[in-house]
Design a protein around this motif. Structure first.
Motif, PDB file in Angstrom:
ATOM      1  N   GLU A 129       6.393   5.781  -1.461  1.00 28.55           N
ATOM      2  CA  GLU A 129       5.977   6.580  -2.626  1.00 28.55           C
ATOM      3  C   GLU A 129       4.481   6.878  -2.602  1.00 28.55           C
ATOM      4  O   GLU A 129       4.042   7.912  -3.095  1.00 28.55           O
ATOM      5  CB  GLU A 129       6.332   5.832  -3.913  1.00 28.55           C
ATOM      6  N   LYS A 130       3.672   5.975  -2.001  1.00 27.10           N
ATOM      7  CA  LYS A 130       2.219   6.135  -2.034  1.00 27.10           C
ATOM      8  C   LYS A 130       1.603   6.453  -0.676  1.00 27.10           C
ATOM      9  O   LYS A 130       0.394   6.723  -0.603  1.00 27.10           O
ATOM     10  CB  LYS A 130       1.565   4.856  -2.569  1.00 27.10           C
ATOM     11  N   LEU A 145       0.814  -1.219   0.000  1.00 24.43           N
ATOM     12  CA  LEU A 145       0.000   0.000   0.000  1.00 24.43           C
ATOM     13  C   LEU A 145       0.847   1.268   0.000  1.00 24.43           C
ATOM     14  O   LEU A 145       0.412   2.303  -0.521  1.00 24.43           O
ATOM     15  CB  LEU A 145      -0.934   0.013   1.224  1.00 24.43           C
ATOM     16  N   LEU A 146       2.041   1.196   0.559  1.00 22.41           N
ATOM     17  CA  LEU A 146       2.907   2.382   0.625  1.00 22.41           C
ATOM     18  C   LEU A 146       3.797   2.526  -0.605  1.00 22.41           C
ATOM     19  O   LEU A 146       4.440   3.558  -0.780  1.00 22.41           O
ATOM     20  CB  LEU A 146       3.797   2.330   1.876  1.00 22.41           C
ATOM     21  N   GLY A 147       3.839   1.507  -1.447  1.00 24.59           N
ATOM     22  CA  GLY A 147       4.772   1.522  -2.567  1.00 24.59           C
ATOM     23  C   GLY A 147       6.199   1.316  -2.066  1.00 24.59           C
ATOM     24  O   GLY A 147       6.425   0.807  -0.967  1.00 24.59           O
ATOM     25  N   THR A 158      -1.366   6.032   6.428  1.00 20.47           N
ATOM     26  CA  THR A 158      -2.080   6.893   5.493  1.00 20.47           C
ATOM     27  C   THR A 158      -1.520   6.636   4.094  1.00 20.47           C
ATOM     28  O   THR A 158      -0.302   6.584   3.921  1.00 20.47           O
ATOM     29  CB  THR A 158      -1.893   8.387   5.837  1.00 20.47           C
ATOM     30  N   TYR A 159      -2.414   6.440   3.118  1.00 20.91           N
ATOM     31  CA  TYR A 159      -1.932   6.199   1.759  1.00 20.91           C
ATOM     32  C   TYR A 159      -2.993   6.635   0.750  1.00 20.91           C
ATOM     33  O   TYR A 159      -4.160   6.882   1.096  1.00 20.91           O
ATOM     34  CB  TYR A 159      -1.581   4.715   1.555  1.00 20.91           C
ATOM     35  N   ILE A 160      -2.580   6.741  -0.502  1.00 22.89           N
ATOM     36  CA  ILE A 160      -3.484   7.075  -1.602  1.00 22.89           C
ATOM     37  C   ILE A 160      -3.943   5.781  -2.265  1.00 22.89           C
ATOM     38  O   ILE A 160      -3.119   4.983  -2.727  1.00 22.89           O
ATOM     39  CB  ILE A 160      -2.796   7.978  -2.650  1.00 22.89           C
ATOM     40  N   ASP A 161      -5.245   5.565  -2.302  1.00 22.79           N
ATOM     41  CA  ASP A 161      -5.801   4.387  -2.976  1.00 22.79           C
ATOM     42  C   ASP A 161      -5.558   4.529  -4.475  1.00 22.79           C
ATOM     43  O   ASP A 161      -6.012   5.488  -5.110  1.00 22.79           O
ATOM     44  CB  ASP A 161      -7.299   4.284  -2.689  1.00 22.79           C
TER      45      ASP A 161
END
Length: 267
Positions: free
Chosen positions: A123-124, A22-24, A133-136
């Motif tokens: 990265e994400k 999820l975080l890249g 916290t991450y970008i879907d």
């Protein structure tokens, strides 16, 4: 080697997040006055993964005075030092990731040293202590969630769960809940059982001698750089382990073992 801090329950939950992707790619990790010296380096390097080898270290150090104070923890054994050593270091790795190490020797005792954290930046997304916290990647939505402890009927830690704002769940299940140990004891149990498997010819230790040596060499590089007011120290300059005389000296090990035995007798 038994280094428990990178394998505490919260650390194991963080690695569930990292392994999920999820975080890249993990690009920067930081100890923001939260963890001590080699413990912090071991924790941070585990976040980065095995392909991130230390390459260059720059560091500065300062000694400052503190006023008299009551220690944060109500422990009769806890002293309240009024001389404080600061370490600020940046370690660049072979895969271009960064490791930031900010430490003060009074982080555990002085009540004026607050807002401490361990941080993982990908990265994400990121993990700040127990919050992810991450970008879907599908919806573009910012997703967040906090790890919460789940206990059994005997107050034993069963798992760490994070229910995310998009309804998904990330969990780590404690395989050692049967003996109701502390966080450190749970980590040590994982080492002991893994070591038993290694002795039987199965698997690898969780924290190998090579990893321990690398972490201590990072600390040695930090001290060398700080002693020269921030001159970059390349890992290749350190040479073999035997040249790090502080840790290879029989006298240093004898004194260290005596200190450990003394502390154990006082428990």
């Amino acid at each position: 080697v038994m280094e428990q801090k990178p394998f505490l329950p919260l650390e194991e939950w963080k690695h569930e997040v990292i392994r999920s992707g999820l975080l890249g790619k993990i690009v920067t990790v930081a100890n923001d006055f939260r963890s001590y010296e080699y413990h912090a380096i071991a924790q941070l390097r585990r976040y980065l993964g095995s392909d991130a080898k230390p390459k260059q270290v720059t560091a500065v150090s300062r000694v400052v005075s503190l006023p008299s104070y009551q220690p944060k923890q109500a422990d009769a054994k806890m002293t309240a030092p009024t001389t404080e050593v600061w370490q600020i270091a940046t370690i660049t790795c072979t895969n271009d990731s960064l490791l930031l190490h900010h430490m003060t020797s009074a982080y555990k005792t002085a009540p004026i040293r607050t807002l401490q954290s361990l941080r993982v930046y990908g990265e994400k997304g990121c993990i700040i202590d127990d919050v992810v916290t991450y970008i879907d990647s599908e919806t573009g939505e910012t997703v967040t969630g906090r790890a919460m402890s789940r206990y059994g009927s005997m107050n034993e830690l069963l798992a760490l769960d994070a229910t995310l704002s998009n309804g998904k769940k990330i969990s780590w299940t404690n395989p050692y809940s049967f003996f109701n140990g502390s966080d450190d004891e749970i980590s040590i149990a994982s080492h002991l059982l893994t070591m038993a498997e290694v002795v039987r010819g199965r698997g690898e230790p969780r924290y190998s001698l090579d990893k321990a040596i690398t972490d201590l060499k990072v600390m040695e590089a930090i001290r060398l750089s700080a002693a020269q007011e921030g001159r970059p120290v390349f890992f290749s300059e350190l040479g073999p382990w035997s040249r790090l005389t502080r840790y290879s000296s029989p006298q240093w090990w004898k004194q260290t073992i005596q200190k450990i035995i003394g502390k154990m007798k006082r428990l």
